[in-house]
Scaffold this active site. Structure first.
Site, short mmCIF file in Angstrom:
data_model
loop_
_atom_site.label_atom_id
_atom_site.label_comp_id
_atom_site.label_asym_id
_atom_site.label_seq_id
_atom_site.Cartn_x
_atom_site.Cartn_y
_atom_site.Cartn_z
N ASN A 9 0.87 -1.18 0.00
CA ASN A 9 0.00 0.00 0.00
C ASN A 9 0.91 1.23 0.00
OD1 ASN A 9 -1.79 2.05 0.53
ND2 ASN A 9 -2.34 1.36 2.59
N LYS A 11 0.18 4.30 -0.29
CA LYS A 11 -0.44 5.48 0.34
C LYS A 11 -0.19 6.73 -0.52
CE LYS A 11 -0.16 3.20 4.77
NZ LYS A 11 -0.07 3.30 6.22
N HIS A 104 -9.48 1.27 4.91
CA HIS A 104 -8.20 1.37 5.60
C HIS A 104 -8.35 2.29 6.81
CE1 HIS A 104 -4.09 2.61 6.45
NE2 HIS A 104 -3.73 1.45 5.92
N GLU A 106 -6.73 4.69 7.88
CA GLU A 106 -6.60 6.13 7.59
C GLU A 106 -7.88 6.68 6.96
OE1 GLU A 106 -2.90 5.58 5.54
OE2 GLU A 106 -2.07 4.96 7.48
N GLU A 174 -5.59 -4.85 10.62
CA GLU A 174 -4.53 -3.88 10.84
C GLU A 174 -4.80 -3.11 12.13
OE1 GLU A 174 -2.46 -2.70 6.92
OE2 GLU A 174 -4.25 -1.51 7.08
N GLY A 180 2.45 2.10 10.84
CA GLY A 180 3.43 3.17 10.72
C GLY A 180 4.17 3.50 12.01
N SER A 219 3.29 -2.28 10.37
CA SER A 219 4.73 -2.39 10.63
C SER A 219 5.31 -3.76 10.24
CB SER A 219 5.05 -2.06 12.09
OG SER A 219 4.70 -0.71 12.36
P1 PGA Z 1 2.82 0.19 7.68
O1 PGA Z 1 1.36 0.44 7.05
O2 PGA Z 1 3.35 -1.09 7.09
O3 PGA Z 1 3.62 1.39 7.27
O4 PGA Z 1 2.64 0.09 9.15
C1 PGA Z 1 0.47 -0.64 6.83
C2 PGA Z 1 -0.83 -0.13 6.27
O5 PGA Z 1 -1.27 0.95 6.68
O6 PGA Z 1 -1.45 -0.76 5.40
#
Ligand code: PGA
Length: 256
Positions: A9, A11, A104, A106, A174, A180, A219
């Site tokens: 992803n 983003k 997601h 976010e 998630e 992140g 992560s």
């Molecule tokens: P990350 O993000 O691997 O940077 O933690 C995962 C995601 O938001 O899909």
């Protein structure tokens, strides 16, 4: 047997040119070993990347004819109309987009998307033959107050409301506190949640629930991916930060 899915992803990162270069590097890296390793990877793992919308045409070209699938990070539930700034399923399909990430964290927490809206998007994706990756996950506060399973299972049931069969659906667990942050859920923590999602899917869909892939995200790195994927109900990974560099994503795809 469920085929693992390793999904990147991207983003809101990478211009179209940068995205194209990354896609080309992934393709070269994963195609380079046209030997046992590559065969083994291809047999057991599917790979997908989800660039920003405007980079999709360039990435589609860079990946044309490769085994790396194309995904989108979001979509609107209507086909067309007065929805300024939105992108629809038919617009994505023109470029060969196969997967779409929906709900997601976010989108839920930064942009205020509700379970109801997310459910409309899941159903629209299915209507158009796209494979939705429905994301669920608890916040730090929900985690700390012991509400993880309640939150996750309610997001699951609401997200799949009215979905008669889970055929094209992939789930992604998630935990918001792991995204992140460099703080992944332990394989045991993740398996507990994935196991409960699996039970809920089987209660709802019978044996078809066993076929649904449940990805872990938050992560994921080349260092922790193997132990996560060793768990019985962790069927792949949704990778953010570590998917932005070809070498780290390729290491994750190959299994650390
Ligand atoms: P990350 O993000 O691997 O940077 O933690 C995962 C995601 O938001 O899909």
């Amino acid at each position: 047997m469920r085929l693992m899915l390793i999904a990147g992803n991207w983003k809101m990162n990478l211009t179209a040119g940068e995205a194209e270069a990354l896609a080309a590097a992934l393709r070269a890296g994963l195609d380079r070993d046209a030997d046992d390793l590559q065969d083994e990877v291809a047999r057991t793992r599917e790979v997908m990347v989800a660039p920003p919308f405007v980079a999709i045409p360039a990435v589609a070209q860079a990946l044309a004819g490769s085994s790396i699938a194309l995904g989108a990070q979001n979509m609107h539930f209507e086909e067309k109309g007065a929805f300024t700034g939105e992108i629809s399923a038919p617009m994505l399909k023109v470029f060969g987009v196969r997967y779409v990430i929906i709900g997601h964290s976010e989108r839920r927490h930064v942009f205020g998307e509700s379970d109801e809206l997310i459910n409309k998007k899941v159903r629209a994706a299915l209507r158009h033959g796209l494979h939705p990756i429905l994301c669920v996950g608890e916040t730090q506060a929900e985690h700390d107050s012991g509400r993880t399973l309640t939150v996750v299972l309610s997001q699951l049931q609401n997200g799949l409301d009215g979905v008669a069969g889970p055929g094209l659906v992939t789930l992604a667990y998630e935990p918001v506190w792991a995204i992140g942050t460099g703080r992944n859920a332990t394989p045991e923590q993740a398996q507990t949640v994935h196991g409960s999602i699996r039970e809920a899917l089987k209660d709802r869909y019978g044996p078809a629930g066993d076929e649904v892939r449940i990805l872990y995200g938050g992560s994921v790195t080349a260092e922790n991916v193997d132990s996560l994927l060793s768990k019985p109900d962790i069927d792949g990974a949704l990778v953010g930060g570590a998917s932005l560099k070809a070498d780290s994503f390729i290491r994750i795809v190959r299994g650390g």
